[in-house]
Design an enzyme around this catalytic site. Sequence first.
Site: not given
Ligand SMILES: *Cc1c(COP(=O)(O)O)cnc(C)c1O
Length: 432
Positions: A291, A362, A391
Amino acid sequence: MFVSKNLDVNENGNLTIGGFDTVELAKKYGTPLYVMDEDMIRSHCRSFKESIDKFYGGNGLVCYASKVFSCKEIYRLVASEGLGVDVVSGGELYTAIAAGTDPKKICMHGNNKTIDELKMALEYGVGRIVADNIYEMKSIDKLCAETGKKADILLRIKPGVDAHTHNFIRTGQIDSKFGFALETGEAFEAVKFALECTNLNFVGIHCHIGSQILDTQGFEAAAEVMLVFIKKIRDELNAEVRDLNLGGGFGIQYTEADDPLPYEAFMEAVSLIVHKFCKENDMPLPFIIIEPGRSIAGPAGVTLYTVGGKKIIPNIRTYVSIDGGMCDNPRYILYQSEYDAVVANKASEPKNTVVTIAGKCCESGDLIGENMPLQECEPGDILAVCATGAYNYSMSSNYNRLLKPAVVFIKGGESRVVVRRETLEDIIRNDI
Ligand SMILES: *Cc1c(COP(=O)(O)O)cnc(C)c1O
């Protein structure tokens, strides 16, 4: 010279992204402006996908973690590259579906999915729900019973491996709001519970060990721990685990201090471990899901600002103010994250000064960074902050009722708006 490979300087001394003059982009679309290089996003999708093909016989799926940058166009883009997506809320799920994402390729995360979000996920028929706790499993089971559906679920596991940048630590890691702990037996009990729920199809386990990770050791350790758990589930519960989801967290270069690995290194390292373990234990190879989020979108983006006033405080620091800040990039105020910045219209000049870049909100903490090397700049210059594709837009807010910037994609000599700049009318849209 620059942190992302798609950045360069042209004959006018201006910073370019994917060959596009950023100063021209700022003129055309206004500032603050998010610019993202579509070709680079695509090449990152391909790197991850090809790493599964090359090292794991294609027996897996790359799911783009869309929380890092979510809008309709990015869902269309990653789908066209054959990726699935992770969503963590009804809002992300709705956007993905509105963009035409195949629900079967959606993986639904979140540590406290609401009943409405779970209903949505079931109605759309998302391919995988990653269950975080027992209450959630009960809720999904009940909703399925009411509608005659069966849900494929994975369980989120705390593997006891916690990785940050160059180090990983084996911790209890019991103190996390996400998932079930392994070493207390909680995770095993959760699997038993899942197997007892008649409307749940227990298909796999998931872990995510951290973010901005710059080596493979943590992933290898996590894969090993998860495989041992899969074996335990097989031996003691006689249940097969189809999916092994190893999460994301692959690091990128924000400043010169970061030295990320080529993206394929992660699958290369993990497949070795998985092949070896499964062979030794006579286990079928699991379907592997990864992911990546930051690593897909992060390096592809820059944010362009117009420089306003400068405040020189002798012997202390120099503030350079810009027309954005924590509203479009809250990562410094949240985590003191470091970025590289360039005066886009003076990109060929040396960085002779060290400044603090201040936003216009602010809040004294509203900074993009402190002690940042930068070219001499003056009001009206265009400032580019690099590697902001992840992000940033997704974490943006309307604090001080600032308008969220537009997002522009560039590709093959063309630029186009994929998210319109907010208007003052948008700001009062929901006010009664
Ligand atoms: C945030 C997240 C990701 C992605 O993380 P990166 O550091 O942006 O690659 C993948 N899986 C889960 C469950 C996450 O919470």
